[in-house]
Write an enzyme that holds these catalytic residues in place. Sequence first.
Site, PDB file in Angstrom:
ATOM      1  N   ILE A  59      -5.890   9.651  10.039  1.00 42.29           N
ATOM      2  CA  ILE A  59      -4.721  10.188   9.353  1.00 42.29           C
ATOM      3  C   ILE A  59      -5.175  10.692   7.985  1.00 42.29           C
ATOM      4  CG2 ILE A  59      -2.402   9.621   8.479  1.00 42.29           C
ATOM      5  CD1 ILE A  59      -2.713   9.206  11.559  1.00 42.29           C
ATOM      6  N   LYS A  81      -9.241  -5.420  11.538  1.00 40.64           N
ATOM      7  CA  LYS A  81      -8.128  -4.748  12.224  1.00 40.64           C
ATOM      8  C   LYS A  81      -7.870  -5.371  13.598  1.00 40.64           C
ATOM      9  CE  LYS A  81      -6.918  -2.262   8.922  1.00 40.64           C
ATOM     10  NZ  LYS A  81      -5.550  -2.204   8.409  1.00 40.64           N
ATOM     11  N   GLY A  94       0.833  -1.205   0.000  1.00 41.94           N
ATOM     12  CA  GLY A  94       0.000   0.000   0.000  1.00 41.94           C
ATOM     13  C   GLY A  94       0.863   1.249   0.000  1.00 41.94           C
ATOM     14  N   ASP A 107      -1.354  -7.469  -5.683  1.00 39.58           N
ATOM     15  CA  ASP A 107      -2.599  -7.502  -4.912  1.00 39.58           C
ATOM     16  C   ASP A 107      -2.300  -8.345  -3.681  1.00 39.58           C
ATOM     17  OD1 ASP A 107      -5.019  -8.129  -3.743  1.00 39.58           O
ATOM     18  OD2 ASP A 107      -6.072  -8.396  -5.639  1.00 39.58           O
ATOM     19  N   VAL A 108      -2.333  -7.722  -2.507  1.00 40.16           N
ATOM     20  CA  VAL A 108      -1.902  -8.433  -1.297  1.00 40.16           C
ATOM     21  C   VAL A 108      -2.852  -9.541  -0.851  1.00 40.16           C
ATOM     22  CG1 VAL A 108      -0.435  -6.600  -0.348  1.00 40.16           C
ATOM     23  CG2 VAL A 108      -2.888  -6.626   0.201  1.00 40.16           C
ATOM     24  N   ASN A 163       0.944  -2.893   5.265  1.00 40.85           N
ATOM     25  CA  ASN A 163       0.115  -1.708   5.511  1.00 40.85           C
ATOM     26  C   ASN A 163      -1.139  -1.641   4.645  1.00 40.85           C
ATOM     27  OD1 ASN A 163      -0.251   1.429   5.993  1.00 40.85           O
ATOM     28  ND2 ASN A 163      -0.065   1.151   3.788  1.00 40.85           N
ATOM     29  N   TYR A 204     -14.524  -3.886   8.734  1.00 38.01           N
ATOM     30  CA  TYR A 204     -13.202  -3.272   8.857  1.00 38.01           C
ATOM     31  C   TYR A 204     -12.651  -3.461  10.285  1.00 38.01           C
ATOM     32  CZ  TYR A 204      -9.606   0.357   8.975  1.00 38.01           C
ATOM     33  OH  TYR A 204      -8.423   1.029   9.136  1.00 38.01           O
TER      34      TYR A 204
END
Length: 260
Positions: free
Chosen positions: A190, A161, A14, A64-65, A91, A157
């Site tokens: 951020i 995480k 990323g 593509d992770v 990341n 999400y």
Amino acid sequence: MLSSIEGQSVVVTGGSKGIGKGIAKVFAARGAKVMIAARGEEAGYKAVEELRAQGGYVEFCPCDVSDWSAVKNLMSTAAERFGSLNVLCANAGIYPTKRIFEMEPDEWDKVQSSNLKSAFLCVKAAIPYFDQAGSGRIVLTSSITGPFTGIPGCSHYGASKSGQLGFMRTACMELIKHNVTINAVLPGNIITEGLMELGQDYIDSMAASIPMKRLGCTEDIGHAALFFASKEAGYITGQTLVVDGGQIIPESFKGIAGIG
Ligand code: NAP
């Protein structure tokens, strides 16, 4: 002052935008060789150009992770181009918003594979190269969302995480025999390309919820990642560092305002 990271080989997933680009910038500014990875090639090569213009030793590998073959190719490309692999900053991630009653099962799966499965894939693919180097450092970008807080529309999400931290706490033990540490940075809000897509109302309401009254910048996360990658952090593994301007701390509105 931290020991030099100069000459170390670093993969930042990323790294074409946002926090990943900030991490790449911080490492490159200190003489590390940085391989940034993302799916979009245009943004990837643009980031390389920008970071090289600042004097960085930076390359781009499309990846593509959530794809195992692509992740294996990323780690082998970095190790071949730079001669070794020393640091992995896992990341890359996505944060589409959708309430549970509207969310389709495949939308849930996409977030888990982009954010959580990807952490497993990147760590697994990096281990052989850390073994070749004799040691390694892994820094995950988790979030305050999930481990500490919740936001309507972010159930998938937040689960991903928090899942990263569950993964990390077992991985840290398994990785000790490989002489590898794994830690996680937990950003608050951020300013990034991705966050700006959530709209000005979102940004304003978040700024109002942060005792420092402002969002963080991508280098704030880069510096935390740099610490975990440093020689001085060699005895730290399985830990988290929240970088959020105090957002998770207040128990009251007065606390957010810093007045009582
Ligand atoms: P961003 O500005 O949208 O950038 C995301 C980066 O990840 C891009 O380079 C994107 O490139 C890449 N990416 C996304 N999916 C990928 C995939 N499947 N394979 C490879 N690369 C992929 O996002 P950001 O705000 O910097 O967020 C970065 C990380 O920080 C995420 O893990 C996010 O959850 C976490 N985080 C962000 C905040 C925040 O406030 N910004 C707070 C807490 C945690 P492509 O789309 O071209 O692949």
